[in-house]
Design a protein around this motif. Structure first.
Motif, PDB file in Angstrom:
ATOM      1  N   UNK A  29       1.833  -1.707 -14.779  1.00  0.00           N
ATOM      2  CA  UNK A  29       0.716  -1.870 -14.239  1.00  0.00           C
ATOM      3  C   UNK A  29       0.907  -2.511 -12.903  1.00  0.00           C
ATOM      4  N   UNK A  30       1.711  -3.662 -12.481  1.00  0.00           N
ATOM      5  CA  UNK A  30       1.908  -4.297 -11.371  1.00  0.00           C
ATOM      6  C   UNK A  30       2.228  -3.155 -10.167  1.00  0.00           C
ATOM      7  N   UNK A  37      -3.240  -0.506  -4.351  1.00  0.00           N
ATOM      8  CA  UNK A  37      -4.214  -1.522  -3.783  1.00  0.00           C
ATOM      9  C   UNK A  37      -3.370  -2.347  -2.401  1.00  0.00           C
ATOM     10  N   UNK A  38      -2.390  -2.991  -3.004  1.00  0.00           N
ATOM     11  CA  UNK A  38      -1.674  -4.084  -1.956  1.00  0.00           C
ATOM     12  C   UNK A  38      -1.232  -3.408  -0.840  1.00  0.00           C
ATOM     13  N   UNK A  39      -0.222  -2.227  -1.050  1.00  0.00           N
ATOM     14  CA  UNK A  39       0.421  -1.561   0.210  1.00  0.00           C
ATOM     15  C   UNK A  39      -0.732  -0.981   1.136  1.00  0.00           C
ATOM     16  N   UNK A  40      -1.634  -0.181   0.901  1.00  0.00           N
ATOM     17  CA  UNK A  40      -2.594   0.384   1.695  1.00  0.00           C
ATOM     18  C   UNK A  40      -3.614  -0.653   2.340  1.00  0.00           C
ATOM     19  N   UNK A  41      -3.698  -1.923   1.751  1.00  0.00           N
ATOM     20  CA  UNK A  41      -4.220  -2.856   2.614  1.00  0.00           C
ATOM     21  C   UNK A  41      -3.494  -3.768   3.431  1.00  0.00           C
TER      22      UNK A  41
END
Length: 139
Positions: A29-30, A37-41
Motif C-alpha cells: 500500500x505504501x 500520489x507522493x512522487x507526482x506531487x
C-alpha cells in the motif's frame, strides 16, 4: 462426566517469514501511494518552483486570486510587481503566482545588436526540418 479433560498446547515458534507476510500488504500500500500520489506531487512542486525562479519582466502571469497581469518588476526578494490594467500595478509575493501564461523572449547578444537568430547559424547546422527533414528530402 460433563467436563472433558483439557490439554494445553505448546505455542508455535515465531517464524521470521510469518512477520513479513503480515506486513506485506502495508508495504505494498505504501509503494502504491508513493508512485501514485507522493512522487507526482513532488515533481509538480519542483516544476512550480523552477517556474517561479524563472519569472522575468514582461511575462504574463496568473496570481493565486485569479488576476491576470504582466510582470513589470522582479525584486531581489520574494516580491513581484504586476500590472493588471493600464497604470495599475500591484505588488505580490512570487509564491502567489500560479501560472505563467506567456514568457518573454530572452535578449540575443547586445542591446544594439539587431542580427536575426537565423543569420547566426553555421553552414553545417541542420535545416529547420532537422534529421527528419533530411530523410524526407526537404532542404
Amino acid at each position: 462426566m460433563f467436563v472433558s479433560t483439557a490439554y494445553a498446547q505448546t505455542a508455535a515458534p515465531a517464524a521470521g517469514g510469518d512477520m513479513i507476510v503480515q506486513f506485506l500488504p502495508l508495504i505494498l500500500i505504501f509503494v502504491v501511494f508513493y508512485f501514485l500520489l507522493i512522487r507526482p506531487q513532488q515533481k509538480k512542486m519542483k516544476e512550480h518552483k523552477a517556474m517561479l525562479s524563472a519569472i522575468r519582466r514582461g511575462d504574463r502571469v496568473v496570481t493565486g486570486g485569479g488576476i491576470i497581469g504582466v510582470v513589470t518588476k522582479v525584486g531581489a526578494d520574494d516580491e513581484v510587481s504586476v500590472e493588471i490594467a493600464e497604470n495599475v500595478r500591484v505588488r505580490c509575493l512570487r509564491s502567489t503566482i500560479n501560472l505563467v501564461l506567456a514568457k518573454t523572449e530572452p535578449a540575443n547578444g547586445k542591446p544594439g545588436d539587431t542580427a536575426a537568430p537565423e543569420e547566426a547559424k553555421t553552414e553545417d547546422a541542420p535545416a529547420a526540418g532537422g534529421v527528419l527533414g533530411k530523410l524526407l528530402g526537404r532542404k
